[in-house]
Design an enzyme around this catalytic site. Structure first.
Site, PDB file in Angstrom:
ATOM      1  N   PHE A 136       1.203  -0.859   0.068  1.00 38.18           N
ATOM      2  CA  PHE A 136      -0.375  -0.196   0.256  1.00 38.18           C
ATOM      3  C   PHE A 136       0.691   1.360  -0.144  1.00 38.18           C
ATOM      4  O   PHE A 136       0.607   2.163  -0.788  1.00 38.18           O
ATOM      5  CB  PHE A 136      -0.591  -0.222   1.517  1.00 38.18           C
ATOM      6  CG  PHE A 136      -2.202  -1.096   0.868  1.00 38.18           C
ATOM      7  CD1 PHE A 136      -3.317  -0.549   0.429  1.00 38.18           C
ATOM      8  CD2 PHE A 136      -2.188  -2.149   1.488  1.00 38.18           C
ATOM      9  CE1 PHE A 136      -4.075  -1.310  -0.074  1.00 38.18           C
ATOM     10  CE2 PHE A 136      -3.136  -2.689   1.456  1.00 38.18           C
ATOM     11  CZ  PHE A 136      -4.523  -2.776   0.420  1.00 38.18           C
ATOM     12  N   HIS A 433      18.079  19.653 -74.913  1.00 36.24           N
ATOM     13  CA  HIS A 433      17.545  20.717 -73.628  1.00 36.24           C
ATOM     14  C   HIS A 433      18.249  21.876 -73.059  1.00 36.24           C
ATOM     15  O   HIS A 433      18.469  22.450 -72.786  1.00 36.24           O
ATOM     16  CB  HIS A 433      17.017  19.690 -73.052  1.00 36.24           C
ATOM     17  CG  HIS A 433      15.721  20.144 -72.058  1.00 36.24           C
ATOM     18  ND1 HIS A 433      14.721  20.766 -72.428  1.00 36.24           N
ATOM     19  CD2 HIS A 433      15.672  21.280 -70.254  1.00 36.24           C
ATOM     20  CE1 HIS A 433      13.715  21.135 -71.393  1.00 36.24           C
ATOM     21  NE2 HIS A 433      14.606  21.339 -70.400  1.00 36.24           N
ATOM     22  N   GLU A 434      19.620  20.556 -72.827  1.00 28.29           N
ATOM     23  CA  GLU A 434      20.943  21.496 -71.602  1.00 28.29           C
ATOM     24  C   GLU A 434      21.537  22.501 -72.281  1.00 28.29           C
ATOM     25  O   GLU A 434      21.565  24.002 -72.110  1.00 28.29           O
ATOM     26  CB  GLU A 434      21.321  20.399 -70.986  1.00 28.29           C
ATOM     27  CG  GLU A 434      20.722  20.095 -69.904  1.00 28.29           C
ATOM     28  CD  GLU A 434      19.732  20.264 -69.468  1.00 28.29           C
ATOM     29  OE1 GLU A 434      20.282  21.212 -68.705  1.00 28.29           O
ATOM     30  OE2 GLU A 434      19.049  20.133 -68.417  1.00 28.29           O
ATOM     31  N   HIS A 437      19.223  25.837 -72.822  1.00 29.00           N
ATOM     32  CA  HIS A 437      19.607  27.131 -71.602  1.00 29.00           C
ATOM     33  C   HIS A 437      21.026  27.451 -71.854  1.00 29.00           C
ATOM     34  O   HIS A 437      20.875  28.234 -72.030  1.00 29.00           O
ATOM     35  CB  HIS A 437      19.744  25.564 -70.667  1.00 29.00           C
ATOM     36  CG  HIS A 437      17.874  25.146 -70.159  1.00 29.00           C
ATOM     37  ND1 HIS A 437      17.179  25.885 -70.029  1.00 29.00           N
ATOM     38  CD2 HIS A 437      17.997  23.711 -69.964  1.00 29.00           C
ATOM     39  CE1 HIS A 437      15.981  25.431 -69.807  1.00 29.00           C
ATOM     40  NE2 HIS A 437      16.237  23.881 -69.558  1.00 29.00           N
ATOM     41  N   ASP A 509      10.774  24.219 -65.988  1.00 23.51           N
ATOM     42  CA  ASP A 509      11.876  25.254 -66.460  1.00 23.51           C
ATOM     43  C   ASP A 509      10.303  26.618 -66.723  1.00 23.51           C
ATOM     44  O   ASP A 509      10.435  27.950 -66.428  1.00 23.51           O
ATOM     45  CB  ASP A 509      12.007  25.223 -67.803  1.00 23.51           C
ATOM     46  CG  ASP A 509      13.311  24.280 -67.303  1.00 23.51           C
ATOM     47  OD1 ASP A 509      14.222  24.273 -66.076  1.00 23.51           O
ATOM     48  OD2 ASP A 509      13.494  24.038 -68.258  1.00 23.51           O
TER      49      ASP A 509
END
Length: 667
Positions: A136, A433-434, A437, A509
């Site tokens: 207890f 693509h590049e 750019h 882009d």
């Protein structure tokens, strides 16, 4: 090995053992404990008892029954009465059955008091009582602990910076000279408050550190505490808010109570926007837990109560959503903007993070600082760490410039994915693509120089073109923004010119180009038709609730005009890009073919291709000198190669490209 807590385990072992022992003792005392006196006498009358032994003092008797070898126990209540009732019958039975008499034995015994017989039961009862008391007690302590936890739930979860080994000073903060100068006043006040008070000066009660993530706001706050040797209470804004009502306000009170006890002291609240958002902006009214916490914070900083000797430093990267009452004089009096470092600041930051890292002689921190425009202190630390990891992976003794360059690519774009199988069609498409750019940027007046082109997939990109700003710019001119749009559209235009088709590779882009164009019209007032007017509230975050029902402050007609202006900007930029690539289509083919062959091109190679139509010669290799024009397979000079490329582009080159793509698909 974890230590065993015997104090906790022993009660759980003893209780079952004692219970079993008590039960065994009780059951062993008398196997016929329910027998009545008359039943025992009846056994003797019927001659079923074969032998017995009686203690004349205590009345304890043991006996056996006919046909049963088991020994039974019984306590006679009155020995004299028992002998009168049984002895004559036993004597008569023994006379009648001399061959099988009842064996009997009477013991005088020792006199004992009644409590002696009860002593075992008393001992067992006491032991059980003690064990129950211990159990207890532990339960009570557990309940008390839970109550204490419930009470401490309202305590602020503060972190004290008291470790000398982790102490940070202004020497550890680089690239923020002006910010350190402003915070030096705070340090001087904490060290010598009398020098300020005698002149009637009032030190700011709060300092708000504002800036992008990773610029060193938290580091600056720790440096202030380290320089002042003052108690430093650190807490996050999210630590105040809980699901239970009143907990946040309670933690604010506890935080300031502790800070006042240790004054002069510093309270640092990181990510204060978690608790300091504009009140009344939510969908749930003005009585939510977050707003109650903010109200308590406002009262503690500048209310009826005194708050002497406590300085509050807060950090956020969202000052636009903070409540105005939090930023007024008397609360956060001063705002210190911690921005991106310039080239000098980046060099100093690199020196700080390179202290414990061995650098090769070819490493030039000034050069690295020049190529890392837009990097924060956290980015630069990560850059050197990635370079150190690469050097360790390659078992080098020092970090070379090669590792730093590769680490820069990894931080900016992502890791290379060389194992990915790419078809010849995709490789050619990515190369053009590049190249689109790079070439469109090369012929633009306001665009940064190209430093790296690659068609090797990195991160989410199939390829990339990297630009290095030549200088730090505070303002962005309209001509520069238009050139950025042209450069972003270079990849899409190159696909259209060469393949007479377009791919999904230009989605990012186009998104970025459209965003720049719309900001030029609606935010920066760069439209000649609409004039220098800003359209929109400038805050599109509906979840704040400030403009939930009214985000747009212009009519449908103006919205249509805005769309027309954005479309016009994009179309004009597309036409400019198309003109540049058409006029220099020979360079487009040259760069694209080089990319297909080499997969990567650096700044020197790209400039040589654009200026001399060939790759730079290697002075140490004669063989390389003879092959200085690797793309001129049929021989001839660079001028002849350029003329041939131009003729092919006008007549047969698109068809040849389609034929190669078709072959790639067949394979």
């Amino acid at each position: 090995m974890k230590k065993i807590n015997w104090k906790v385990i022993i009660p759980y072992i003893l209780i079952p053992v004692m219970f079993v022992g008590f039960l065994y003792m009780y059951m062993g005392r008398n196997t016929q404990a329910d027998m009545q006196y008359y039943q025992i006498v009846q056994y003797f009358d019927e001659g079923r008892v074969t032998e017995y032994e009686l203690n004349l003092n205590s009345g304890a008797m043991t006996y056996k029954l006919e046909g049963d070898e088991k020994e039974y126990k019984y306590t006679v209540p009155n020995v004299t009465v028992f002998i009168n009732d049984v002895h004559e019958k036993v004597h008569q039975y023994n006379i009648e059955n001399p061959e099988n008499p009842i064996k009997m034995n009477y013991k005088a015994g020792t006199p004992s008091s009644w409590w002696v017989s009860l002593l075992p039961s008393i001992i067992v009862t006491l032991i059980l009582f003690v064990l129950m008391f211990v159990m207890f007690r532990k339960m009570s302590n557990s309940i008390t602990s839970e109550n204490n936890k419930a009470i401490s739930f309202g305590k602020a979860r503060v972190k004290r910076a008291e470790d000398e080994h982790n102490k940070v000073t202004f020497e550890d903060v680089a690239g923020a000279d002006e910010e350190k100068e402003e915070l030096t006043e705070i340090v001087e006040f904490l060290k010598k408050p009398d020098e300020f008070s005698k002149l009637g000066a009032r030190i700011p009660k709060g300092v708000m550190l504002v800036g992008p993530p990773g610029t060193g706001k938290t580091l600056l706050a720790r440096a202030v505490a380290g320089e002042a040797n003052a108690p430093f209470f650190s807490i996050s804004g999210s630590d105040f808010v809980e699901m239970y009502v009143g907990v946040g306000a309670s933690r604010v009170r506890d935080l300031f109570r502790e800070a006042k006890k240790n004054s002069p002291s510093i309270i640092f609240i990181d990510e204060i926007d978690a608790v300091g958002r504009h009140r009344g902006a939510g969908m749930g009214g003005g009585h939510d837990e977050r707003e109650q916490t903010l109200n308590q914070l406002l009262v503690e900083m500048d209310g009826f109560g005194t708050n002497e000797g406590v300085i509050v430093i807060a950090a956020t990267n969202r000052p636009d959503i903070l409540d105005p009452a939090l930023l007024r004089p008397g609360r956060f009096d001063r705002q210190v903007t911690v921005g991106y470092p310039d080239i000098k600041g980046r060099e100093e930051i690199l020196k700080v993070h390179a202290k414990n890292k061995p650098l090769a002689p070819d490493v030039n921190l000034r050069s690295i600082a020049a190529t890392t425009v837009g990097f924060t202190g956290a980015d630069l630390e990560n850059l050197l760490n990635e370079a150190a990891l690469l050097a360790a992976k390659r078992k080098l003794c020092a970090i070379t410039m090669n590792e730093i360059e590769e680490a820069t690519m990894k931080v900016v774009v992502g890791s290379e994915k060389k194992s990915r199988k790419i078809t010849e069609k995709d490789k050619t498409l990515t190369a053009y693509h590049e190249a689109g750019h790079a070439i469109s940027s090369y012929y633009l007046e306001n665009k940064d120089p190209v430093t790296h082109i690659s068609i090797i997939p990195r991160g989410m990109a199939g390829g990339f073109t990297l630009y290095t700003p030549e200088k730090d710019e505070i303002h962005m001119m309209k001509s520069r923004m238009l050139d950025d749009i042209v450069s972003l559209l270079g990849g899409r235009v190159a696909e259209k010119i060469i393949f007479n088709d377009i791919s999904t590779g230009a989605s990012n882009d186009i998104q970025r180009a459209s965003e720049i164009a719309r900001n030029m019209i609606t935010k920066y007032g760069m439209s000649e038709k609409l004039g220098p007017i800003t359209f929109g509230t400038g805050n599109d975050e509906v979840f704040l609730g400030k403009d939930y029902n009214h985000i747009r402050n212009y009519s449908e007609n103006i919205a249509a005009v805005i769309d027309e202006e954005v479309e016009k900007l994009i179309n004009d930029s597309y036409a400019r890009t198309e003109k540049i690539l058409t006029e220099h289509i020979d360079k487009l083919h040259l760069v694209a073919k080089t990319l297909v062959k080499l997969e990567k091109i650096n700044e020197e190679q790209f400039n040589s291709l654009m200026e001399h139509s060939c790759l730079p010669e290697e002075p140490d290799s004669a063989e390389q000198t003879e092959q200085s024009e690797p793309l001129n397979e049929s021989g001839g000079s660079a001028e002849e190669s350029a003329e041939r490329d131009k003729a092919e582009s006008e007549n047969t080159l698109p068809a040849e490209t389609e034929e190669k793509t078709s072959d790639g698909e067949t394979e």
